[in-house]
Design a protein around this motif. Structure first.
Motif, PDB file in Angstrom:
ATOM      1  N   PHE A  42       0.857  -1.183   0.000  1.00 25.13           N
ATOM      2  CA  PHE A  42       0.000   0.000   0.000  1.00 25.13           C
ATOM      3  C   PHE A  42       0.893   1.232   0.000  1.00 25.13           C
ATOM      4  O   PHE A  42       1.673   1.440   0.930  1.00 25.13           O
TER       5      PHE A  42
ATOM      6  N   GLU B 231      -1.775  -7.763  -4.080  1.00 19.52           N
ATOM      7  CA  GLU B 231      -2.575  -6.549  -4.233  1.00 19.52           C
ATOM      8  C   GLU B 231      -1.667  -5.353  -3.979  1.00 19.52           C
ATOM      9  O   GLU B 231      -1.093  -5.231  -2.898  1.00 19.52           O
TER      10      GLU B 231
ATOM     11  N   THR C 190      -1.591  -1.255  -4.069  1.00 23.99           N
ATOM     12  CA  THR C 190      -2.482  -0.097  -4.102  1.00 23.99           C
ATOM     13  C   THR C 190      -1.691   1.202  -4.053  1.00 23.99           C
ATOM     14  O   THR C 190      -0.694   1.300  -3.336  1.00 23.99           O
TER      15      THR C 190
ATOM     16  N   ARG D 240      -4.153  -1.645  -8.063  1.00 21.07           N
ATOM     17  CA  ARG D 240      -5.330  -1.119  -7.359  1.00 21.07           C
ATOM     18  C   ARG D 240      -5.086   0.354  -7.074  1.00 21.07           C
ATOM     19  O   ARG D 240      -3.975   0.749  -6.723  1.00 21.07           O
TER      20      ARG D 240
ATOM     21  N   SER E 145     -10.316  -4.809   0.563  1.00 22.47           N
ATOM     22  CA  SER E 145      -8.918  -4.379   0.615  1.00 22.47           C
ATOM     23  C   SER E 145      -8.122  -5.412   1.395  1.00 22.47           C
ATOM     24  O   SER E 145      -8.208  -5.483   2.619  1.00 22.47           O
TER      25      SER E 145
ATOM     26  N   SER F 296      -6.766   3.920  -5.127  1.00 25.81           N
ATOM     27  CA  SER F 296      -7.739   4.460  -4.179  1.00 25.81           C
ATOM     28  C   SER F 296      -7.819   5.967  -4.411  1.00 25.81           C
ATOM     29  O   SER F 296      -6.848   6.692  -4.146  1.00 25.81           O
TER      30      SER F 296
END
Length: 393
Positions: A59, A91, A93, A116, A257, A118
């Protein structure tokens, strides 16, 4: 092989929003270049600690990661792919504010392996965005959203914020309906209530000790209106195909998420960059928050001393602390916590430790017990802070 999540903090932003208490600030290109050089070194130095882990989520947050030169982000991705065991389906992000990333930048992020995005919309109304101190308008969000799709992002989250100054219930409902009407609709929606945090301009206006007369401010929604906003969020989003899996998070099927679920499940994660938090093998720590000290330590110290110098608040968690976190973080999720997983982690039954609390909350209809574990009821989620405090030992 055990799994781990990675958080990378990019503190830079174009302009700090009036409600924001995150570690973020505007900064010039020279300081950004120094920071990313140091950040890459920290990530490279830390690779050895993670060699026995498979990285299942990354992330990249902030600040506004998309406010910096996109090549910096691509370089970081190159280090991760070259020196860490990234899962094939990891994943990855990136947070994005409208107005800070064009199609070319978004395509570069996607080509670098980020899958991904956001997008921080917060409100679909330009007047509400101005009140929040946001730098974008609705048209810029729509352009960003369209370009993200064209760039190949098929996993998109949109952030929304309720209980804004002057906001009515209908205003909030229309914001939710607008996001659900996007084509294609986002895979995930985060719907948070505004919190007035100390140290922010909003606190200077709305805090208990504010010297500003309230009649000179747009009023915050009252408790009844805020509660109705909370309930309507679930109703409207569920009607549009989103299921609530955490207090403030809604997704389509299999689009939760995974990175945030790791936090709520008490899984291991490592944070890079100033102020980034980590939890590895039962030890919690946080990086120092001063940019100049961070850069200086990484550039001037011996490689073996760098991590010791930039990590602070190092705290081995006791068994009781780990059990507490397992409960009050896990209960943020609608599915709750598993009795079998509790026993696997702590070698004792949940009822031995929390039996009285569970019985009390069950008697108040705030919690339900199932074959697999326990979870908060809808009423319990409404009173989640009260419920979670009960699990402190």
């Amino acid at each position: 092989m055990n799994s781990i999540g990675i958080y990378i903090h990019i503190p830079f932003c174009k302009q700090k929003c009036l409600y924001c208490d995150f570690l973020s600030f505007p900064e010039g290109m020279e300081q950004q270049a120094l920071y990313f050089d140091a950040l890459k070194k920290e990530i490279e130095i830390s690779a050895g600690e993670c060699e026995d882990y498979e990285v299942t989520s990354v992330f990249i947050g902030g600040g506004t990661p998309t406010s910096v030169e996109p090549s910096y982000i691509a370089d970081i991705m190159g280090v991760l792919k070259g020196q860490y065991n990234l899962a094939e389906n990891a994943e990855i992000t990136i947070e994005c504010n409208p107005g800070t990333a064009d199609y070319k930048a978004l395509r570069l992020y996607r080509d670098a392996g980020i899958n991904r995005i956001s997008i921080g919309l917060q409100s679909a109304k330009d007047n509400e965005l101005l009140i929040l101190g946001r730098i974008h308008n609705r048209k810029q969000f729509e352009e960003c959203y369209k370009n993200a799709r064209l760039a190949g992002f098929d996993n998109v989250n949109v952030d929304l914020m309720s209980a804004l100054p002057g906001q009515t219930l209908r205003d909030w409902e229309s914001n939710l309906e607008y996001v659900c009407s996007l084509e294609p609709s986002p895979e995930h929606i985060s719907a948070y209530s505004l919190i007035i945090e100390e140290g922010t301009p909003f606190y200077e206006m709305y805090g208990e000790n504010s010297g500003i007369r309230r009649e000179h401010l747009l009023p915050l929604p009252d408790e009844d209106t805020e509660r109705e906003m909370y309930h309507r969020t679930k109703e409207i989003l569920e009607k549009n195909g989103y299921y609530r899996y955490e207090i403030s998070n809604y997704s389509k099927s299999d689009r939760e998420s995974r990175h945030n679920v790791r936090y709520w499940n008490g899984g291991d994660y490592i944070g890079f960059g100033i102020g980034a938090a980590s939890l590895m093998k039962g030890i919690r720590y946080r990086n120092i928050s001063e940019l100049s000290n961070y850069v200086e330590a990484i550039n001037k110290l011996d490689i073996f001393d760098i991590l010791k110098a930039i990590r602070t608040e190092v705290q081995p968690l006791s068994k009781n602390e780990q059990m507490e976190e397992f409960m009050f973080l896990g209960l943020r999720m609608v599915r709750g916590v598993s009795c079998a997983e509790f026993e696997r982690r702590f070698s004792c039954e949940m009822a031995e430790v929390f039996g009285e609390v569970i019985a009390e909350l069950r008697g108040e209809e705030l919690l339900e017990v199932t074959e697999d574990g326990i979870h908060l009821t809808d009423y319990g989620l409404d009173l989640s802070n009260y419920c979670m405090a009960k699990f402190l030992l």
